[in-house]
Design an enzyme around this catalytic site. Structure first.
Site, PDB file in Angstrom:
ATOM      1  N   ASP A 194      -5.775  -4.582   0.545  1.00  0.00           N
ATOM      2  CA  ASP A 194      -4.358  -4.311   0.339  1.00  0.00           C
ATOM      3  C   ASP A 194      -3.720  -5.667   0.035  1.00  0.00           C
ATOM      4  O   ASP A 194      -4.299  -6.721   0.336  1.00  0.00           O
ATOM      5  CB  ASP A 194      -3.717  -3.650   1.569  1.00  0.00           C
ATOM      6  CG  ASP A 194      -2.373  -2.997   1.207  1.00  0.00           C
ATOM      7  OD1 ASP A 194      -1.849  -3.286   0.105  1.00  0.00           O
ATOM      8  OD2 ASP A 194      -1.838  -2.208   2.013  1.00  0.00           O
ATOM      9  N   TRP A 195      -2.554  -5.623  -0.572  1.00  0.00           N
ATOM     10  CA  TRP A 195      -1.955  -6.860  -1.108  1.00  0.00           C
ATOM     11  C   TRP A 195      -1.614  -7.844   0.021  1.00  0.00           C
ATOM     12  O   TRP A 195      -0.645  -7.656   0.742  1.00  0.00           O
ATOM     13  CB  TRP A 195      -0.734  -6.491  -1.940  1.00  0.00           C
ATOM     14  CG  TRP A 195      -1.050  -6.364  -3.421  1.00  0.00           C
ATOM     15  CD1 TRP A 195      -0.389  -6.973  -4.444  1.00  0.00           C
ATOM     16  CD2 TRP A 195      -2.103  -5.612  -4.041  1.00  0.00           C
ATOM     17  NE1 TRP A 195      -0.987  -6.654  -5.651  1.00  0.00           N
ATOM     18  CE2 TRP A 195      -2.031  -5.830  -5.441  1.00  0.00           C
ATOM     19  CE3 TRP A 195      -3.139  -4.803  -3.564  1.00  0.00           C
ATOM     20  CZ2 TRP A 195      -2.918  -5.254  -6.354  1.00  0.00           C
ATOM     21  CZ3 TRP A 195      -4.033  -4.231  -4.462  1.00  0.00           C
ATOM     22  CH2 TRP A 195      -3.911  -4.459  -5.826  1.00  0.00           C
TER      23      TRP A 195
END
Ligand code: BGC
Length: 736
Positions: free
Chosen positions: A222-223
């Site tokens: 995930d970012w």
């Protein structure tokens, strides 16, 4: 990987920008974009993952909460394909969705992006969505793996989950999508799982995902989820996103040079990214276009199909065009149609209900996220308008600030001014229809008694306004069913006592009992149960038949309009030797019937879906049992039931160390042990513990092998050996 040097391989395992991977000779860049209900394609200059910066226009389909309420896998696949066509047109190779985390608590700020409180429903919709998308040549990113069920402290919190709960509630939807739809990528979550960040959890990313489930794609972070790039790579996280401006690759290179990281580990991940890049490039279709009108029409269809008619006393709905209708509520004019955060789409157009319903009398009634507004004046005007109408339709819901990625709600109520408005309107005109717009469940218990009709429209995407008009006037017949329970009170919710945890520890103390599994087990009243939803027609269920694990039931449209019915199959295991939910959803199907039409609906339950996870053995076990098949229109509207005898995995579930109680409860072992006990009873006469007595319960806790060592019990080693043989050799009736 021999053609790439160490630095190049390391560069491939980290984003080269916010939305794309590195480009090397012979290895094209992979471009990614959110998200689950519409494309959020941004240029690198505008990039952000918070929903702030602008993105290219794209169809805003209804978010997951609404799609899930259709229970329609075919519709989910059509949405997936449409998203794929839009991605191709934008030059996007991987779409960051679907989000399939379980709705553990209705408070989770991101529930609008997730499907359901039930793993089967979440997984089945995820499979269809991914298959639809990937058939277009665009990859999915199945997220957020795993146990990302709250936004509070989402980067640091540790979801503390026991193995059985993890396997039966939080992982099955992921397993289903990975094994049945092979997503190109899986996105690890921000949170920790039992102490370890998902991004560097080898058990999760390698043992379970790859070795058990056979995942062959790329694991992407995930970012910003990567904590320690080298540990993450070693654990199985192939691609760090977004760019770490060279930091991640430099750490990997240094670790390989220092001998702290085997270069083969890097080779493996780099090779996966290369495969993804080549696959993406092979499917790209520069210059592709899509049909904006057709996609808008699909968005409208999904919005109408996903709306749930909670209540319709006296058939107040559908409305009659001859009636004088007042429309009240700001959301009729300014639709609340999607959630806040990384999934926010810049829609190609936006329908509002007020225009779709025109001409009508209108009053906004309450402000939305505007503390300076004159609430009393808005209310008075609305009451005046409502008093003069035959029917007042109130568009209520949650303001955007109430629910978003990044934080959770702390209550389930509508804003106070909306509830006050509703009370004031019903006082002057009892013929009120409430239309709700909200991404997470809202509490209705306090006010629903005074309102004859309620249509829960969730967040309906860019065509929500016209879809609502279709439903109110009966152009469309409501067919949505709740994919999550509407509880009476926040305190009733399963995770209440544990939510959102203490500091970074979030113990999942409710265990398996999530959603309806909890309300049913605690025999709690709910406002509306999982699976509930009314229609403008009625359906009857008859002629339930079971053959093997295939369930067939005849459904008749017994009302006056064509409509969809969602047939739900639940299974109970009342005599299970482990703790189980009263019943669990094991299959469902949507059928469309004309008035008077009857159709057989057939649903097959895969045998492995009956298994529970035995944490001690670290294995799935199908118990030999008489299960109960319950077919209904909701989890609490069971129309037909029938027992179903299923043979167990192996009689070896029992052994000499099993307790007498376990033997007695076992469908094969029970009769066998009873034969032996008859001898004991004869030998002991009056000393034999009476049926149901405390002493008998005490005896039930003895291990079987202890029985032979009691002086007054005429049972020897050979008897026990024969018993085990009998158990293994027993064919009928559970092996039929
Ligand atoms: C979200 C993801 C999203 C990513 C990229 C993160 O904040 O959790 O769901 O795909 O940003 O925007």
């Amino acid at each position: 990987m021999t053609e790439l040097n160490l630095e190049e391989k390391a560069a491939l395992t980290s984003g080269a920008g916010w939305w794309h991977t590195a480009e090397l000779p012979g290895v094209p860049a992979v471009r990614m974009a959110d998200g689950p209900h519409g494309l959020r394609a941004q240029t690198e200059r505008e990039a952000d993952h918070l929903g702030i910066g602008i993105s290219a226009r794209a169809t805003c389909f209804p978010p997951a909460v609404t799609l899930a309420s259709t229970w329609d896998v075919e519709l989910a696949a059509r949405v997936g394909s449409a998203l794929g066509r839009e991605a191709l047109a934008e030059g996007v190779h991987v779409l960051l969705g679907p989000g399939i985390n379980i709705k553990r608590s209705p408070l989770c700020g991101r529930n609008f992006e997730y499907f359901s409180e039930d793993p089967l429903l979440s997984g089945a919709l995820g499979v269809a969505w991914v298959n639809g998308l990937q058939a277009q040549g665009v990859g999915a990113s199945l997220k957020h793996f795993a146990a990302n069920n709250q936004e509070t402290r989402r980067m640091t919190v540790s979801a503390e989950i026991d193995p059985r709960t993890l396997r039966e509630i939080y992982l099955p939807a992921f397993r289903r999508v990975v094994t049945q739809a092979a997503p190109w990528t899986v996105m690890c979550s921000y949170n920790r799982l039992n102490g370890l960040h998902a991004s560097q959890n080898p058990w999760l990313l390698t043992e379970v995902l790859r070795e058990e489930w056979g995942f062959g794609g790329v694991v992407v972070s995930d970012w910003g989820a990567v904590v320690d790039r080298v540990r993450a790579l070693a654990a199985g996280l192939d691609l760090e996103m977004p760019t770490s401006s060279g930091a991640g690759p430099a750490q990997i290179v240094a670790a390989v040079r220092a001998g702290a990281l085997d270069e083969a580990v890097l080779d493996r991940s780099a090779a996966r990214v290369v495969d993804l890049a080549r696959k993406a490039a092979a499917h790209a279709r520069p210059g592709a276009v899509y049909d904006h009108d057709a996609h808008h029409a699909l968005a409208r269809e999904v919005a109408a199909r996903g709306a749930v008619l909670l209540k319709n006393d006296g058939d107040l709905l559908p409305l009659d065009r001859a009636q004088r209708v007042a429309i009240i509520g700001e959301f009729a004019r300014t639709p609340r149609y999607q959630g806040e955060g990384s999934s926010k789409v810049n829609p190609t157009r936006l329908d509002d209900a007020l225009s779709a319903l025109a001409p009508v009398e209108f009053a906004p009634g309450f402000p939305v996220d505007d503390p300076a507004a004159d609430v009393a004046a808005l209310r008075e005007e609305a009451v005046r308008v409502a008093a003069e109408a035959e029917v007042a339709v109130l568009f209520l819901g949650l303001p955007p600030s109430y629910e978003s990625e990044g934080y959770d709600r702390d209550h389930l109520d509508l804003p106070a001014e909306q509830i006050e408005l509703l009370a004031a309107v019903t006082a002057v005109n009892p013929r009120v229809v409430v239309v709700l717009a909200n991404g997470g469940v809202v509490r209705v218990a306090d006010w629903i008694g005074g309102v004859p009709a309620v249509l829960e429209c969730w967040l309906g995407g860019q065509a929500s306004g016209s879809a609502v008009a279709d439903l109110l006037y009966g152009v469309a017949n409501p067919s949505g069913r709740l994919a999550e329970t509407i509880p009476v009170r926040l305190a009733d919710t399963p995770a209440h006592l544990h939510w959102p945890g203490d500091g970074d520890l979030a113990p999942y103390g409710e265990g398996l009992f999530v959603g309806y599994r909890s309300y049913d087990a605690r025999e709690l009243e709910v406002s509306f149960p999982f699976g509930h939803g009314l229609s403008y027609t009625t359906f009857t269920y008859s002629d339930l038949r079971v053959s093997g694990l295939t369930v067939t039931v005849a459904i008749t449209n017994s009302g006056g309009r064509a409509g969809h019915e969602v047939v739900q199959v639940y299974v109970g295991a009342p005599r299970s030797r482990v703790r189980r939910a009263v019943r669990e959803l094991k299959g469902f199907a949507v059928t469309f019937l004309e008035p008077g039409q009857t159709q057989d609906v057939t649903i097959t339950i895969p045998r492995e879906d009956l298994a529970y996870f035995d944490a001690t053995a670290d294995a799935w076990v199908v118990e030999g049992l008489d299960y109960e098949i319950a077919v209904g229109a909701s989890s609490r509207d069971i129309r037909l039931t029938t027992p179903l005898r299923v043979h167990g995995d192996a009689a070896g579930e029992l052994d000499l160390d099993s307790t007498l109680g376990e033997w007695l409860a076992h469908p094969v072992g029970g009769p066998l042990i009873n034969e032996l006990l008859a001898r004991v009873r004869t030998a002991m006469g009056d000393d034999y513990p009476a049926e149901g007595s405390p002493r008998q319960r005490g005896v039930a806790n003895m291990r079987l092998s202890q029985l032979g060592s009691l002086p007054m019990v005429p049972i020897g080693e050979d008897d026990l050996a024969r018993l085990m043989e009998g158990l293994r050799g027993t064919a009928a009736p559970y092996l039929s």
